[in-house]
Design an enzyme around this catalytic site. Sequence first.
Site, PDB file in Angstrom:
ATOM      1  N   SER A 133      -8.680  -1.802  -8.959  1.00 55.29           N
ATOM      2  CA  SER A 133      -9.847  -1.070  -9.438  1.00 55.29           C
ATOM      3  C   SER A 133     -11.100  -1.532  -8.710  1.00 55.29           C
ATOM      4  O   SER A 133     -11.161  -2.643  -8.183  1.00 55.29           O
ATOM      5  CB  SER A 133     -10.022  -1.244 -10.949  1.00 55.29           C
ATOM      6  OG  SER A 133     -10.267  -2.596 -11.276  1.00 55.29           O
ATOM      7  N   GLU A 156      -0.293   6.766  -9.234  1.00 54.11           N
ATOM      8  CA  GLU A 156      -1.194   5.954 -10.051  1.00 54.11           C
ATOM      9  C   GLU A 156      -2.590   5.838  -9.453  1.00 54.11           C
ATOM     10  O   GLU A 156      -3.454   5.171 -10.026  1.00 54.11           O
ATOM     11  CB  GLU A 156      -0.603   4.558 -10.267  1.00 54.11           C
ATOM     12  CG  GLU A 156       0.652   4.555 -11.123  1.00 54.11           C
ATOM     13  CD  GLU A 156       0.440   5.257 -12.460  1.00 54.11           C
ATOM     14  OE1 GLU A 156      -0.580   4.977 -13.124  1.00 54.11           O
ATOM     15  OE2 GLU A 156       1.279   6.087 -12.845  1.00 54.11           O
ATOM     16  N   ALA A 173      -2.518  -5.271  -5.096  1.00 54.30           N
ATOM     17  CA  ALA A 173      -2.088  -4.717  -6.376  1.00 54.30           C
ATOM     18  C   ALA A 173      -2.738  -5.466  -7.535  1.00 54.30           C
ATOM     19  O   ALA A 173      -2.795  -6.700  -7.546  1.00 54.30           O
ATOM     20  CB  ALA A 173      -0.568  -4.790  -6.483  1.00 54.30           C
ATOM     21  N   GLU A 191      -3.591   3.837  -4.187  1.00 60.83           N
ATOM     22  CA  GLU A 191      -2.690   3.618  -5.314  1.00 60.83           C
ATOM     23  C   GLU A 191      -3.434   3.010  -6.496  1.00 60.83           C
ATOM     24  O   GLU A 191      -2.838   2.740  -7.533  1.00 60.83           O
ATOM     25  CB  GLU A 191      -1.534   2.710  -4.901  1.00 60.83           C
ATOM     26  CG  GLU A 191      -0.660   3.297  -3.804  1.00 60.83           C
ATOM     27  CD  GLU A 191       0.495   2.394  -3.442  1.00 60.83           C
ATOM     28  OE1 GLU A 191       1.557   2.525  -4.074  1.00 60.83           O
ATOM     29  OE2 GLU A 191       0.325   1.554  -2.544  1.00 60.83           O
ATOM     30  N   GLY A 237      -1.702  -0.733  -5.767  1.00 61.01           N
ATOM     31  CA  GLY A 237      -1.314  -0.234  -7.076  1.00 61.01           C
ATOM     32  C   GLY A 237      -2.010  -0.972  -8.204  1.00 61.01           C
ATOM     33  O   GLY A 237      -1.966  -2.194  -8.285  1.00 61.01           O
ATOM     34  N   ARG A 244      -7.756   2.789  -8.352  1.00 64.65           N
ATOM     35  CA  ARG A 244      -8.811   3.661  -8.857  1.00 64.65           C
ATOM     36  C   ARG A 244     -10.076   3.561  -8.004  1.00 64.65           C
ATOM     37  O   ARG A 244     -10.597   2.464  -7.770  1.00 64.65           O
ATOM     38  CB  ARG A 244      -9.126   3.295 -10.311  1.00 64.65           C
ATOM     39  CG  ARG A 244      -7.933   3.494 -11.231  1.00 64.65           C
ATOM     40  CD  ARG A 244      -8.255   3.151 -12.680  1.00 64.65           C
ATOM     41  NE  ARG A 244      -8.593   1.742 -12.871  1.00 64.65           N
ATOM     42  CZ  ARG A 244      -7.692   0.776 -12.980  1.00 64.65           C
ATOM     43  NH1 ARG A 244      -6.393   1.061 -12.867  1.00 64.65           N
ATOM     44  NH2 ARG A 244      -8.067  -0.475 -13.190  1.00 64.65           N
ATOM     45  N   GLU A 250      -6.641 -10.718  -2.467  1.00 60.67           N
ATOM     46  CA  GLU A 250      -5.275 -11.046  -2.861  1.00 60.67           C
ATOM     47  C   GLU A 250      -4.875 -10.302  -4.132  1.00 60.67           C
ATOM     48  O   GLU A 250      -5.699 -10.047  -5.011  1.00 60.67           O
ATOM     49  CB  GLU A 250      -5.176 -12.551  -3.096  1.00 60.67           C
ATOM     50  CG  GLU A 250      -3.801 -13.035  -3.507  1.00 60.67           C
ATOM     51  CD  GLU A 250      -3.834 -14.486  -3.947  1.00 60.67           C
ATOM     52  OE1 GLU A 250      -3.076 -15.277  -3.359  1.00 60.67           O
ATOM     53  OE2 GLU A 250      -4.619 -14.822  -4.855  1.00 60.67           O
TER      54      GLU A 250
END
Length: 319
Positions: free
Chosen positions: A220, A184, A243, A200, A217, A202, A258
């Site tokens: 961005s 991903e 994430a 994981e 994950g 972008r 976080e």
Amino acid sequence: MTTAQSAWGIGLATVTADDQVLDTWYPTGKLGLGELPLVPGEDEADVLDLPPGAVGDRALPGLRTVQLVTVLSSLADPIKDAADAYLRLHLLSHRLVRPNELNLDGIFGKLANVAWTSAGPCPPERVDELRVIERAAGRHLTIYGVDKFPRMTDYVVPSGVRIADADRVRIGAHLASGTTVMHEGFVNFNAGTLGASMVEGRIVQGVVIGDGSDIGGGASIMGTLSGGGTEKVRVGERSLIGANAGVGISLGDDCVVEAGCYITASSKLTLPDGRVVKARELSGVDGLLFWRNSVTGGLEAKPRSGQGIALNAALHAND
């Protein structure tokens, strides 16, 4: 910051009947910085040492492969054409220059929109014609995408990296040795890592990630290709974007955002002393924790003690 360094490349270009360049591949060892390294009496055609059939007409009528030589007097100069653009993208993916060290302004206008297929680049309007040719030869044509940028791994495979899904890394990405890009993860052109990192999430155009950092994950990082922004975000060393979190400011070394927490430049953050500041005032500061208080719902920032995160070494031993 762009460099005035010169560069050169000897490659193979796919060209249409009306002389539109669809792509250019500069093989490993056939590009570099500085002056074109030809010895007296040597011809560019001898440098590639091409096998029979490497140049000439392709299966699709009107499409041909040609050898070309590209010389750039300065990487700070504007992009002249598609071959020039591809050389700059190759220099990034070969790690000869770092993101933001060369001029890529206007690159979209220099690149053709191409159907990237299992039979090579093709004009989008001629895909069905190529499909018939491939079926007649007993082959099934696969379309990987229709875009101006191909997959990096179809042109450059850097040493010491893992890429779980090649579709997620564009040509022009800069991946340092020790980098792992999971399924991903995504890395755009003129972006990437400067050391061993876990990706994981972008990484968009213009963004660089420092050694030992982890982009979680679904995370961005805001870029400059849309929305009119001009500031390029940098993530320091040993930092973590959790994430589904995100940032629109630069992070210093040893920072943590976080999971699920998105920090834009205009976000209001409460500090331990009660002061409220805009996130841009903390851009690039080392050793901070950004989080959302689960009781008040407000965004907060506070100093972190000790060093930042430590990556699992086994996941980044990619040689």
